[in-house]
Design a protein around this motif. Structure first.
Motif, PDB file in Angstrom:
ATOM      1  N   MET A 284       0.834  -1.194   0.000  1.00  0.00           N
ATOM      2  CA  MET A 284       0.000   0.000   0.000  1.00  0.00           C
ATOM      3  C   MET A 284       0.870   1.247   0.000  1.00  0.00           C
ATOM      4  N   TYR A 285       0.409   2.260  -0.713  1.00  0.00           N
ATOM      5  CA  TYR A 285       1.080   3.554  -0.725  1.00  0.00           C
ATOM      6  C   TYR A 285       0.176   4.569  -0.032  1.00  0.00           C
ATOM      7  N   PHE A 286       0.780   5.446   0.784  1.00  0.00           N
ATOM      8  CA  PHE A 286       0.026   6.437   1.551  1.00  0.00           C
ATOM      9  C   PHE A 286       0.748   7.777   1.459  1.00  0.00           C
ATOM     10  N   LYS A 287       0.006   8.841   1.142  1.00  0.00           N
ATOM     11  CA  LYS A 287       0.593  10.179   1.058  1.00  0.00           C
ATOM     12  C   LYS A 287      -0.382  11.201   1.620  1.00  0.00           C
ATOM     13  N   GLN A 288       0.135  12.057   2.505  1.00  0.00           N
ATOM     14  CA  GLN A 288      -0.653  13.141   3.084  1.00  0.00           C
ATOM     15  C   GLN A 288      -0.218  14.461   2.446  1.00  0.00           C
ATOM     16  N   PHE A 289      -1.188  15.294   2.090  1.00  0.00           N
ATOM     17  CA  PHE A 289      -0.917  16.605   1.503  1.00  0.00           C
ATOM     18  C   PHE A 289      -1.489  17.671   2.436  1.00  0.00           C
TER      19      PHE A 289
ATOM     20  N   LYS B 187      -1.970  27.247   3.691  1.00  0.00           N
ATOM     21  CA  LYS B 187      -2.779  28.462   3.591  1.00  0.00           C
ATOM     22  C   LYS B 187      -4.217  28.239   4.050  1.00  0.00           C
ATOM     23  N   LEU B 188      -4.675  26.986   4.002  1.00  0.00           N
ATOM     24  CA  LEU B 188      -6.032  26.666   4.438  1.00  0.00           C
ATOM     25  C   LEU B 188      -6.056  25.722   5.636  1.00  0.00           C
ATOM     26  N   ALA B 189      -4.869  25.305   6.091  1.00  0.00           N
ATOM     27  CA  ALA B 189      -4.762  24.314   7.167  1.00  0.00           C
ATOM     28  C   ALA B 189      -5.598  23.076   6.839  1.00  0.00           C
ATOM     29  N   GLN B 190      -5.592  22.704   5.566  1.00  0.00           N
ATOM     30  CA  GLN B 190      -6.425  21.608   5.067  1.00  0.00           C
ATOM     31  C   GLN B 190      -5.552  20.432   4.630  1.00  0.00           C
ATOM     32  N   THR B 191      -6.015  19.231   4.950  1.00  0.00           N
ATOM     33  CA  THR B 191      -5.260  18.027   4.645  1.00  0.00           C
ATOM     34  C   THR B 191      -6.065  17.118   3.720  1.00  0.00           C
TER      35      THR B 191
ATOM     36  N   GLY C  50      -1.914  -8.208   3.712  1.00  0.00           N
ATOM     37  CA  GLY C  50      -2.250  -9.408   4.478  1.00  0.00           C
ATOM     38  C   GLY C  50      -2.963  -9.131   5.779  1.00  0.00           C
ATOM     39  N   SER C  51      -3.404  -7.893   5.996  1.00  0.00           N
ATOM     40  CA  SER C  51      -4.030  -7.554   7.271  1.00  0.00           C
ATOM     41  C   SER C  51      -5.536  -7.760   7.229  1.00  0.00           C
ATOM     42  N   LYS C  52      -6.074  -8.197   8.349  1.00  0.00           N
ATOM     43  CA  LYS C  52      -7.513  -8.271   8.533  1.00  0.00           C
ATOM     44  C   LYS C  52      -8.011  -7.200   9.499  1.00  0.00           C
ATOM     45  N   GLU C  53      -7.046  -6.497  10.116  1.00  0.00           N
ATOM     46  CA  GLU C  53      -7.374  -5.439  11.064  1.00  0.00           C
ATOM     47  C   GLU C  53      -7.249  -4.078  10.382  1.00  0.00           C
ATOM     48  N   PRO C  54      -8.162  -3.156  10.682  1.00  0.00           N
ATOM     49  CA  PRO C  54      -8.044  -1.808  10.110  1.00  0.00           C
ATOM     50  C   PRO C  54      -6.749  -1.132  10.558  1.00  0.00           C
ATOM     51  N   MET C  55      -6.147  -0.381   9.656  1.00  0.00           N
ATOM     52  CA  MET C  55      -4.933   0.368   9.971  1.00  0.00           C
ATOM     53  C   MET C  55      -5.249   1.751  10.511  1.00  0.00           C
ATOM     54  N   GLY C  56      -6.235   2.424   9.897  1.00  0.00           N
ATOM     55  CA  GLY C  56      -6.507   3.794  10.296  1.00  0.00           C
ATOM     56  C   GLY C  56      -7.850   4.272   9.789  1.00  0.00           C
ATOM     57  N   ILE C  57      -8.164   5.508  10.127  1.00  0.00           N
ATOM     58  CA  ILE C  57      -9.457   6.085   9.773  1.00  0.00           C
ATOM     59  C   ILE C  57      -9.251   7.512   9.264  1.00  0.00           C
ATOM     60  N   PHE C  58      -9.822   7.794   8.096  1.00  0.00           N
ATOM     61  CA  PHE C  58      -9.852   9.149   7.558  1.00  0.00           C
ATOM     62  C   PHE C  58     -11.081   9.831   8.147  1.00  0.00           C
ATOM     63  N   THR C  59     -10.853  10.799   9.017  1.00  0.00           N
ATOM     64  CA  THR C  59     -11.948  11.350   9.813  1.00  0.00           C
ATOM     65  C   THR C  59     -12.508  12.661   9.283  1.00  0.00           C
ATOM     66  N   GLY C  60     -11.883  13.258   8.262  1.00  0.00           N
ATOM     67  CA  GLY C  60     -12.388  14.531   7.762  1.00  0.00           C
ATOM     68  C   GLY C  60     -12.478  15.561   8.864  1.00  0.00           C
ATOM     69  N   ASP C  61     -13.674  16.147   9.045  1.00  0.00           N
ATOM     70  CA  ASP C  61     -13.886  17.154  10.098  1.00  0.00           C
ATOM     71  C   ASP C  61     -14.638  16.576  11.292  1.00  0.00           C
ATOM     72  N   PHE C  62     -14.572  15.251  11.435  1.00  0.00           N
ATOM     73  CA  PHE C  62     -15.190  14.585  12.584  1.00  0.00           C
ATOM     74  C   PHE C  62     -14.237  14.596  13.778  1.00  0.00           C
TER      75      PHE C  62
ATOM     76  N   VAL D   3      -5.341   7.875  13.237  1.00  0.00           N
ATOM     77  CA  VAL D   3      -6.332   8.903  12.945  1.00  0.00           C
ATOM     78  C   VAL D   3      -5.731   9.881  11.942  1.00  0.00           C
ATOM     79  N   TRP D   4      -6.386   9.988  10.786  1.00  0.00           N
ATOM     80  CA  TRP D   4      -5.920  10.870   9.703  1.00  0.00           C
ATOM     81  C   TRP D   4      -6.974  11.951   9.489  1.00  0.00           C
ATOM     82  N   PRO D   5      -6.794  13.123  10.103  1.00  0.00           N
ATOM     83  CA  PRO D   5      -7.820  14.171  10.083  1.00  0.00           C
ATOM     84  C   PRO D   5      -7.774  15.033   8.831  1.00  0.00           C
ATOM     85  N   GLY D   6      -8.821  15.843   8.664  1.00  0.00           N
ATOM     86  CA  GLY D   6      -8.930  16.710   7.506  1.00  0.00           C
ATOM     87  C   GLY D   6      -8.340  18.097   7.692  1.00  0.00           C
TER      88      GLY D   6
END
Length: 453
Positions: A1-6, A10-14, A134-146, A191-194
Motif C-alpha cells: 500500500m502507498y500512503f501520502k498526506q498533503f 494556507k487553508l490548514a487543510q489536509t 495481508g491484514s484483517k485489522e483496520p490500519m486507520g481512519i480518515f476522519t475529515g472534520d469529525f 487517525v488521519w484528520p482533515g
C-alpha cells in the motif's frame, strides 16, 4: 500500500492519496480544487488516479472532487447520508452514493464507510484495511472534520455560515453519538484528520498531522465527558468566528464549480481600476499610500484566511501586487472558489491612483491618552473575552464591512488587534467605509498590556 498526506498551509487543510501498489490504482480523499500535487505524485509513482471521494460537503475550501472526475477520469464516491438539504448535485452519472457500512475497493485496499454526523449531517469517515498487506485489522481512519488531533469538528457551521437555524444543537447531539461509534475500535487505529492548527473548523486543533485513537482517548478533551449535556456545552462554546466565504463554499461544493484552469490575466493596465481591489503589499508600505476602498491583505500564508472575509463572489477582482504571482494567485483564489481575477497591477503602476493613508501610534503613546478616547478592538470574541480594555468597542476584523460601527465617521478612532496584523487590515476596511480619522495601535493588545506594566 502507498500512503501520502498533503497539507495546504494556507487553508490548514489536509488531503490524502492511497494506492494499491499491485494494481497501480489510487484514490484521493478530500481533494482540493487545484490538482497539481496529486497529478505530480501519481506520475512519479506510476499510479492511475481511478477513484476520488470526500468525507463531507466542505465549508472552508473549494472541493476538487468534480475536477478529479473530469481531469483524471476518476470515479466519484460521495455521501448519501443526511437529509435532502445536503445531497450532492451535478456529479457524473456513474457516481456512487454511499451509506453506512458501504465499501470502496481500491485494488487490494478497503475503505469502509462509517457515518459520523455532527460537523454536518452527511459527514462520513473511512476505515482503511490493507488486504494487500495481508491484514484483517483496520490500519486507520480518515476522519475529515469529525475527529482532529486534540479536538473534534464544530457543529455550528450550518447555522453560523449557512444560516440554517437549529442545526447547532442537532449537530452537537449527533457528534456525541458519532464519537461513541469509535468504542469498537482498537487504540492502535491511526487517525488521519482533515485539518490541522489554523483551521476554523474547530477551536483547538493540534499542529501534529496525525494521531492514534488511543492517544486521542487519553488526551482529546472530547473523550473526557460522561455527561452528554456537559459535552454539548463545551463543544458549542467559544468556537471561532467562521469566515464569510464559508457560506459560498457550502453552496458551490454542493452544486459544483467549473473545472479550474489557469488563464491569462491582464497586467499593468492604465485603465481605471474596477471591481473589488485587494492590495497585497506589506502593511508598512500600504499605510503610506493606497487606493481608498482597497483591502490590504499581505500575500503570505494567511492570505486566504484573511481575504476570505472580504471577497465578493459577484464582482471581478483587481490585485495590487507582483504580476509574476498571477498563476499562484489564481490557484490560491480558486481554492476558495473565486475565478474572476481580472487585473494585476504593480505598486509602481498603481501609485498614480493612491489617494489615502493612515497613521500608527506606539502602544506607549496610546497608553498615555486612551482612557477618554474612542477605541475599537478587532480581535476574535474569544480573545476579547480573555482580556480587554473596558473602554473599547469590539467588532471582529472580518465583520467590519457588514456590521454597524458604533462611532461617527468624523470621530478619531484608535484601532487594535492582538499584535498589529489584523488591525492593519481593519484600517483599510474602515477607510473604505468612510472613517477617515482612524489610527492603528502598533503591536496591538499585547503591546498595550506590556506598556501598562
Amino acid at each position: 500500500m502507498y500512503f501520502k498526506q498533503f497539507f495546504d498551509k494556507k487553508l490548514a487543510q489536509t488531503s490524502y492519496m492511497v494506492a494499491c501498489q499491485k494494481t497501480k490504482e489510487a484514490i484521493i480523499i478530500d481533494p482540493k480544487r487545484v490538482l497539481d500535487e496529486y497529478e505530480k505524485v501519481a506520475a512519479e509513482e506510476g499510479f492511475n488516479i481511478t477513484h476520488a471521494t470526500e468525507t463531507h460537503i466542505h465549508a472552508d475550501f473549494a472541493s476538487g472532487l468534480r475536477d478529479a472526475a473530469k481531469h483524471f477520469g476518476a470515479k466519484l464516491y460521495v455521501s448519501d447520508e443526511g437529509d435532502d438539504n445536503w445531497k450532492y448535485q451535478s456529479v457524473p452519472e456513474d457516481t456512487v452514493f454511499l451509506k453506512e457500512n458501504d465499501v470502496i475497493n481500491v485494488g487490494n485496499i478497503e475503505l469502509k464507510v462509517m457515518h459520523t454526523p455532527g460537523h454536518t449531517p452527511e459527514s462520513m469517515s473511512f476505515i482503511l484495511t490493507d488486504h494487500g498487506g495481508g491484514s484483517k485489522e483496520p490500519m486507520g481512519i480518515f476522519t475529515g472534520d469529525f475527529l482532529f488531533v486534540g479536538d473534534i469538528g464544530r457543529p455550528d457551521l450550518l447555522e453560523e455560515a449557512a444560516k440554517m437555524k437549529g442545526t447547532t444543537e442537532e449537530g452537537a447531539n449527533a457528534m456525541y453519538d458519532s464519537l461513541n461509534k469509535l468504542s469498537d475500535y482498537a487504540d492502535f487505529l491511526q487517525v488521519w484528520p482533515g485539518h490541522g492548527a489554523g483551521s476554523a473548523c474547530g477551536k483547538s486543533l493540534g499542529a501534529v498531522p496525525l494521531s492514534t485513537l488511543g492517544y486521542e482517548r487519553q488526551n482529546n478533551w472530547a473523550f473526557n465527558f460522561d455527561s452528554k449535556d456537559e459535552f454539548i456545552k463545551e463543544l458549542t462554546n467559544d468556537q471561532p468566528e467562521p469566515p464569510s466565504y464559508f457560506a459560498q463554499m457550502k453552496k458551490v461544493n454542493k452544486t459544483g464549480l467549473p473545472e479550474f484552469k489557469v488563464k491569462e490575466v491582464e497586467l499593468e493596465s492604465s485603465k481605471k481600476l474596477t471591481g473589488q481591489i485587494f492590495d497585497l503589499r506589506r502593511k508598512e508600505a500600504f499605510k503610506k499610500g493606497f487606493v481608498k476602498g482597497s483591502i490590504n491583505v499581505p500575500y503570505n500564508d494567511k492570505f486566504l484566511q484573511f481575504a476570505g472575509w472580504y471577497i465578493n463572489y459577484d464582482e471581478p477582482m483587481t490585485i495590487i501586487g507582483n504580476p509574476d504571482d498571477s498563476t499562484s494567485l489564481q490557484k490560491d483564489l480558486a481554492s476558495i472558489g473565486f475565478d474572476n481575477l481580472e487585473l494585476i497591477i504593480s505598486e509602481e503602476q498603481a501609485s498614480q491612483y493612491f489617494d489615502a493613508s493612515y497613521e500608527n501610534i506606539s502602544p506607549e503613546e496610546f497608553v498615555e491618552l486612551y482612557e477618554d478616547k474612542k477605541v475599537l478592538d478587532v480581535r476574535s470574541a474569544a480573545e476579547y473575552k480573555d482580556g480587554n480594555l473596558s473602554t473599547a468597542a469590539h467588532i471582529h476584523f472580518g465583520q467590519l464591512d457588514n456590521k454597524d460601527i458604533p462611532f461617527n465617521q468624523d470621530d478619531t478612532i484608535f484601532v487594535h488587534c492582538q499584535s498589529g496584523v489584523r488591525s492593519a487590515i481593519a484600517m483599510s476596511v474602515l477607510k473604505a467605509r468612510g472613517f477617515e480619522n482612524v489610527i492603528n495601535v502598533e503591536k496591538g493588545y499585547a503591546g498595550i498590556k506590556a506598556a501598562m506594566k
